[in-house]
Scaffold this motif. Structure first.
Motif, mmCIF file in Angstrom:
data_model
loop_
_atom_site.group_PDB
_atom_site.id
_atom_site.type_symbol
_atom_site.label_atom_id
_atom_site.label_comp_id
_atom_site.label_asym_id
_atom_site.label_seq_id
_atom_site.Cartn_x
_atom_site.Cartn_y
_atom_site.Cartn_z
ATOM 1 N N TYR A 66 1.267 -1.145 -0.105
ATOM 2 C CA TYR A 66 -0.083 0.494 0.144
ATOM 3 C C TYR A 66 0.596 1.028 0.249
ATOM 4 N N VAL A 121 -7.532 6.123 -12.912
ATOM 5 C CA VAL A 121 -8.911 6.318 -13.872
ATOM 6 C C VAL A 121 -8.681 6.672 -15.108
ATOM 7 N N SER A 130 -3.487 -3.068 -9.284
ATOM 8 C CA SER A 130 -3.675 -2.891 -8.060
ATOM 9 C C SER A 130 -5.050 -2.304 -7.165
ATOM 10 N N PRO A 131 -5.079 -2.999 -6.100
ATOM 11 C CA PRO A 131 -6.426 -2.918 -5.264
ATOM 12 C C PRO A 131 -7.305 -2.377 -6.008
ATOM 13 N N THR A 132 -7.688 -0.973 -6.332
ATOM 14 C CA THR A 132 -8.194 0.067 -7.024
ATOM 15 C C THR A 132 -8.099 1.225 -8.107
ATOM 16 N N TRP A 134 -8.335 5.040 -8.885
ATOM 17 C CA TRP A 134 -8.466 6.020 -7.930
ATOM 18 C C TRP A 134 -7.015 5.363 -6.908
ATOM 19 N N HIS A 136 -4.497 5.063 -7.326
ATOM 20 C CA HIS A 136 -2.761 4.630 -8.007
ATOM 21 C C HIS A 136 -2.565 4.876 -9.469
#
Length: 263
Positions: A66, A121, A130-132, A134, A136
């Motif tokens: 993270y 995005v 990546s978990p999201t 946003w 990242h």
């Protein structure tokens, strides 16, 4: 202390942010990544080279899972803190050079925050896994000052045996670097002037006008007292210098002579 409006300094910040984003988007849409799309600007040492930076400035990264999210959140807080500090400096009447430097640092921080927050995005450049998307997004770098590149000898600690080239950066990184250098090189002038301006007038206590008048009044009182003492000393010394006959002359010594004349 003269308060200043931070408006013009925020205008510089907005101009630099717009320039940074325009260059990044132009590189993203009109250049091929890597050596295939490299453009030579000045000989072989100044080039445009499109790379994606998943970490901090100049390609540095945080190795934690993270780490990117923590870096993005840190950038957000840093952006707000720098903006607040800029307003505070302007209200305290800080030197213009320091305010321009802070405006450049703020522009660089905001520029990279936009990349890491939204590019994952809208440009779909978040790293795989990546978990999201946003927070990242990967920062777009393109300015390559190719001073030296090659493999570092194995005997060098940490980096030995790895291929190395001078860092590739962007307009936002340049703004941060120039702003920090300005503060470091001129810190005595910036913070020295600010300290003098803060100590010119008292923040509490007597009124500044009264404070400027009181010493003069006290000086006049001292001069008056000294003159009075001098006059007293002079008059005393004058009395001491008179003849004894004059000092001892009294109406009693004159009266007998006048009586004899009358008789």
């Amino acid at each position: 202390m003269i308060q200043k409006s931070p408006f013009k300094f925020f205008v510089l910040t907005l101009v630099l942010i717009a320039l940074d984003q325009a260059v990044k988007l132009a590189v993203h849409f009109y250049m091929a990544p890597g050596f295939a799309g490299q453009i030579h600007l000045v000989g072989d040492w100044l080039k445009l080279h499109y790379v994606l930076n998943p970490g901090m400035a100049f390609g540095m990264q945080l190795g934690h899972e993270y780490g990117k999210l923590l870096l993005s959140v840190f950038r957000l807080f840093a952006m707000v803190g720098i903006g607040y500090y800029l307003v505070n400096l302007a209200h305290r009447g800080a030197p213009n050079g320091l305010l321009w430097a802070m405006a450049m640092i703020l522009a660089g921080a905001v520029g990279n925050v936009i990349d890491s927050t939204f590019y994952g995005v809208f440009l779909d450049n978040a790293p795989y896994g990546s978990p999201t998307p946003w927070f990242h997004g990967q920062v777009i770098d393109m300015i390559f000052v190719d001073v030296w590149e090659g493999f570092i000898p194995d005997w060098v600690p940490l980096w030995g045996g790895q291929y190395y080239s001078t860092p590739i950066f962007n307009v936002a990184d340049s703004c941060i670097f120039i702003g920090v250098c300005m503060i470091l090189f001129f810190q005595r002038r910036f913070f020295g002037e600010q300290h003098v301006e803060d100590t010119m007038l008292p923040t509490s206590g007597p009124d500044p006008i009264e404070a400027s008048v009181l010493p003069t009044a006290e000086l006049l009182d001292e001069e008056t007292e000294s003159k009075t003492e001098e006059e007293r000393t002079t008059s005393a010394s004058t009395d001491d210098d008179k003849p004894e006959a004059e000092q001892s002359a009294t109406p009693e010594s004159v009266l007998p002579e006048e009586r004899k004349e009358v008789d």
